[in-house]
Design a protein around this motif. Sequence first.
Motif, PDB file in Angstrom:
ATOM      1  N   ARG A  38      10.785   1.687  13.177  1.00  0.00           N
ATOM      2  CA  ARG A  38      10.933   0.425  12.449  1.00  0.00           C
ATOM      3  C   ARG A  38      12.403   0.172  12.124  1.00  0.00           C
ATOM      4  O   ARG A  38      13.194   1.101  12.018  1.00  0.00           O
ATOM      5  CB  ARG A  38      10.099   0.430  11.177  1.00  0.00           C
ATOM      6  CG  ARG A  38      10.541   1.437  10.125  1.00  0.00           C
ATOM      7  CD  ARG A  38       9.538   1.462   8.973  1.00  0.00           C
ATOM      8  NE  ARG A  38       9.959   2.385   7.917  1.00  0.00           N
ATOM      9  CZ  ARG A  38       9.193   2.694   6.858  1.00  0.00           C
ATOM     10  NH1 ARG A  38       7.979   2.158   6.726  1.00  0.00           N
ATOM     11  NH2 ARG A  38       9.644   3.541   5.949  1.00  0.00           N
ATOM     12  N   THR A  91       8.681  -3.016   4.681  1.00  0.00           N
ATOM     13  CA  THR A  91       8.983  -4.248   5.396  1.00  0.00           C
ATOM     14  C   THR A  91      10.016  -4.000   6.477  1.00  0.00           C
ATOM     15  O   THR A  91      11.095  -3.459   6.213  1.00  0.00           O
ATOM     16  CB  THR A  91       9.498  -5.321   4.419  1.00  0.00           C
ATOM     17  OG1 THR A  91       8.448  -5.659   3.509  1.00  0.00           O
ATOM     18  CG2 THR A  91       9.943  -6.572   5.171  1.00  0.00           C
ATOM     19  N   VAL A  93      10.690  -4.711  11.182  1.00  0.00           N
ATOM     20  CA  VAL A  93      10.129  -4.935  12.504  1.00  0.00           C
ATOM     21  C   VAL A  93       9.714  -3.568  13.038  1.00  0.00           C
ATOM     22  O   VAL A  93      10.525  -2.633  13.048  1.00  0.00           O
ATOM     23  CB  VAL A  93      11.122  -5.604  13.455  1.00  0.00           C
ATOM     24  CG1 VAL A  93      10.512  -5.745  14.849  1.00  0.00           C
ATOM     25  CG2 VAL A  93      11.537  -6.967  12.914  1.00  0.00           C
ATOM     26  N   GLN A 116       6.539  -7.924  13.362  1.00  0.00           N
ATOM     27  CA  GLN A 116       7.042  -7.989  11.998  1.00  0.00           C
ATOM     28  C   GLN A 116       5.958  -7.571  11.007  1.00  0.00           C
ATOM     29  O   GLN A 116       4.826  -8.059  11.064  1.00  0.00           O
ATOM     30  CB  GLN A 116       7.508  -9.409  11.667  1.00  0.00           C
ATOM     31  CG  GLN A 116       7.985  -9.600  10.239  1.00  0.00           C
ATOM     32  CD  GLN A 116       9.296  -8.900   9.954  1.00  0.00           C
ATOM     33  OE1 GLN A 116      10.241  -8.984  10.745  1.00  0.00           O
ATOM     34  NE2 GLN A 116       9.376  -8.196   8.820  1.00  0.00           N
ATOM     35  N   THR A 118       5.626  -7.504   6.851  1.00  0.00           N
ATOM     36  CA  THR A 118       6.243  -7.916   5.596  1.00  0.00           C
ATOM     37  C   THR A 118       5.307  -7.571   4.450  1.00  0.00           C
ATOM     38  O   THR A 118       4.147  -7.982   4.448  1.00  0.00           O
ATOM     39  CB  THR A 118       6.551  -9.413   5.585  1.00  0.00           C
ATOM     40  OG1 THR A 118       7.394  -9.734   6.700  1.00  0.00           O
ATOM     41  CG2 THR A 118       7.248  -9.810   4.298  1.00  0.00           C
TER      42      THR A 118
END
Length: 121
Positions: A38, A91, A93, A116, A118
Amino acid sequence: QVQLVESGGGLVQAGGTLRLSCAASGRTFSRYAMGWFRQAPGKEREFVAAITSTGSTTYYADSVKGRFTISGVNAKNTVYLQMNNLKPEDTAVYYCALRFGYALRDPYDYWGQGTQVTVSS
């Protein structure tokens, strides 16, 4: 060539859950490992979790141990990341990656486009 396609990202409240999927295609696979990484805004990409194609060995970053679970189905060349008790700091990508061989912590050769995630507080 290898193609990796991720799905399952989205917006969730803190404490919630999400499940990411990644399907690999493009050539015949045998001994391989798949992992999740990530990258948050302004930060470097970091390792999250990885699994061998047999499913017998997994490895997690300390920050997600006990909350995230990686699993995979060898016949379908698909890996999943179940994310529970999500926190705002999760949070980012999220990227799926694949490497041939079972060395989970060695560099990965193929990458997906990212999805993504979030987490709102």
